[in-house]
Scaffold this motif. Structure first.
Motif, short mmCIF file in Angstrom:
data_model
loop_
_atom_site.label_atom_id
_atom_site.label_comp_id
_atom_site.label_asym_id
_atom_site.label_seq_id
_atom_site.Cartn_x
_atom_site.Cartn_y
_atom_site.Cartn_z
N GLU A 2 32.04 13.41 27.89
CA GLU A 2 33.40 13.81 27.11
C GLU A 2 34.49 13.75 28.03
N LYS A 3 35.57 13.01 27.27
CA LYS A 3 36.91 12.91 27.77
C LYS A 3 37.90 13.21 26.69
N LYS A 4 38.88 13.96 26.95
CA LYS A 4 40.24 14.22 26.34
C LYS A 4 41.35 13.97 26.89
N LEU A 5 42.10 13.01 26.40
CA LEU A 5 43.45 12.75 26.99
C LEU A 5 44.40 14.12 26.61
N GLU A 6 45.43 14.42 27.36
CA GLU A 6 46.22 15.56 27.18
C GLU A 6 47.23 15.24 25.85
N ILE A 7 47.18 16.02 25.09
CA ILE A 7 47.75 16.14 23.73
C ILE A 7 48.24 17.44 23.18
N ILE A 97 40.13 4.79 26.01
CA ILE A 97 40.50 6.11 26.55
C ILE A 97 40.07 6.54 28.18
N ASP A 98 39.02 5.95 28.57
CA ASP A 98 38.67 6.07 29.92
C ASP A 98 39.57 5.38 30.80
N LEU A 99 40.65 4.45 30.34
CA LEU A 99 41.62 3.80 30.86
C LEU A 99 42.94 4.68 30.99
N TYR A 130 42.59 10.35 20.88
CA TYR A 130 42.61 10.94 22.05
C TYR A 130 41.73 11.16 22.80
N GLY A 131 40.31 11.25 22.32
CA GLY A 131 39.17 11.50 23.10
C GLY A 131 38.06 10.96 22.47
N TYR A 132 36.62 11.30 23.32
CA TYR A 132 35.46 11.20 22.67
C TYR A 132 34.65 12.21 23.14
N ASN A 133 33.52 12.50 22.60
CA ASN A 133 32.28 13.13 23.18
C ASN A 133 30.78 12.34 22.66
N ASP A 134 30.38 11.74 23.79
CA ASP A 134 29.07 10.94 23.55
C ASP A 134 27.99 11.67 22.88
N ASN A 135 27.82 13.07 23.53
CA ASN A 135 26.59 13.93 23.03
C ASN A 135 26.86 14.09 21.59
N ASP A 136 27.80 14.59 21.18
CA ASP A 136 28.18 14.75 19.54
C ASP A 136 28.56 13.78 18.64
N ARG A 137 28.69 12.57 19.53
CA ARG A 137 28.90 11.12 18.97
C ARG A 137 30.23 11.20 18.02
N VAL A 138 31.31 11.87 18.55
CA VAL A 138 32.45 11.98 17.80
C VAL A 138 33.90 11.48 18.72
N LEU A 139 34.84 11.07 17.75
CA LEU A 139 35.88 10.72 18.63
C LEU A 139 37.04 11.89 18.01
#
Length: 339
Positions: A2-7, A97-99, A130-139
């Motif tokens: 999972e990655k979330k950019l600040e917002i 998003i990773d970048l 602004y982010g994603y979660n590969d386990n839940d398969r959501v943006l």
């Protein structure tokens, strides 16, 4: 995975061209000086494609209808180009998003299950991913849900891909927060224009607001644009010709948001020592009262849209005039109080 950019949820939500940049930047102290200098004036404009039915009030941008915010770097690309790439749109979104890029995507909300238009009508609209979660398969995205409440939500990978690939007008904007580079003295951006609070320009904007003068340097708005305090008279006059206009919630929401920004600005000016000794408490109290009156105006418009009660309509017109007079006095008080 999972990655979330600040917002954060921005202080201006009525129009997305303000909301999305502010969601990225409003948390940054380095941005606030520029923000509180420039988000001062209001103006009106008509959609040239629908000049009668689409009348708006908006914060002004010094170089045109949409704000040019120097703290962000961006690049636009339409879906036709994206489809020529070997990578899928989902891979492109996640890799960027990773970048540390935010993605403002123009998609068809017909395919998003938490949107009002889901499986009801095809509706092209922008949302900020602004982010994603590969386990839940959501943006993770910022925008509106099915109840038209602005906030932070998620959309499944599958729904997002459908919304992008099935929309013939799909677009994507890659957005990078370059604040650290702009505020450094060792980067290529050291010659950039002033990014700090500018008291002289701010004073001019306040005077423009009081005199209903055009603050634009290069953009005149539409032919019928009015500025500053005159927007209230313009609204009242237009109501007499078009009762339906009084039900456009954007008009009241942007007025209310303008007062909230004004109130936050007074706190900012006080924290930076721009107010004369002893003036803060009175200005803050009056500004909060103006916010409350503007919120009441917004609530009256909601009531009128439901009831069609002409007594409520008359209260809206009277409240607009009260706010205009109240704001005129407050801006004059602030001009006297800034050092």
């Amino acid at each position: 995975m999972e990655k979330k950019l600040e917002i954060q949820t921005p202080s201006i939500q009525t129009f997305l061209n303000h909301a999305y940049p502010l969601a990225i930047l409003e948390k940054d102290e380095a941005f606030l000086g520029w923000y509180y200098t420039n988000y001062t004036q209001l103006y009106t404009f008509n959609n040239r494609k629908n000049p009668v039915g689409d009348f708006k009030i908006d914060f002004y941008s010094h170089n045109g209808k949409y704000p040019n915010i120097p703290f962000l770097a961006s690049a636009n690309m339409d879906g036709h180009i994206i489809r020529t790439f070997e990578k899928s749109i989902l891979d492109i979104v996640i890799e960027n998003i990773d970048l540390n890029y935010y993605l403002e995507v123009g998609i068809d909300e017909y395919y998003w299950s938490n949107k009002k238009s889901y499986m009801q009508e095809h509706f092209h609209h922008d949302n900020l991913i602004y982010g994603y979660n590969d386990n839940d398969r959501v943006l993770y995205y910022l925008g509106y849900n099915q109840d038209m409440i602005f906030g932070q939500y998620s959309v499944s990978y599958e729904e997002f891909v459908s919304s992008f690939t099935e929309d013939p007008d799909s677009t994507i904007k890659f957005i990078k927060n370059i604040t650290p580079e702009l505020t450094s003295t060792t980067t290529k951006y050291v010659y950039h224009f002033n990014l700090n609070f500018d008291l002289d320009i701010f004073r001019i904007y306040l005077e423009d607001f009081l005199q209903s003068r055009n603050s634009f340097l290069t953009h005149r708005g539409s032919e019928d644009s009015v500025f500053g305090l005159a927007i209230y008279d313009e609204l009242i006059n237009r109501f007499s010709d078009d009762i339906l206009l009084s039900k456009d919630m954007r008009l009241y929401r942007i007025i209310w948001e303008h007062k909230n920004v004004f109130n936050k600005r007074i706190d900012y000016l006080n924290s930076k020592g721009y107010l004369k000794t002893g003036s803060y408490e009175s200005l803050s109290s009056k500004s909060r009262s103006l916010c409350n009156e503007s919120l009441l105006l917004k609530n009256l418009s909601m009531k009128y849209s439901i009831t069609n009660d002409m007594k409520v309509f008359l209260k809206i017109s009277n409240k607009l005039k009260e706010i205009q007079l109240f704001e005129e006095q407050l801006v004059n008080d602030l001009l006297v109080s800034i050092t």
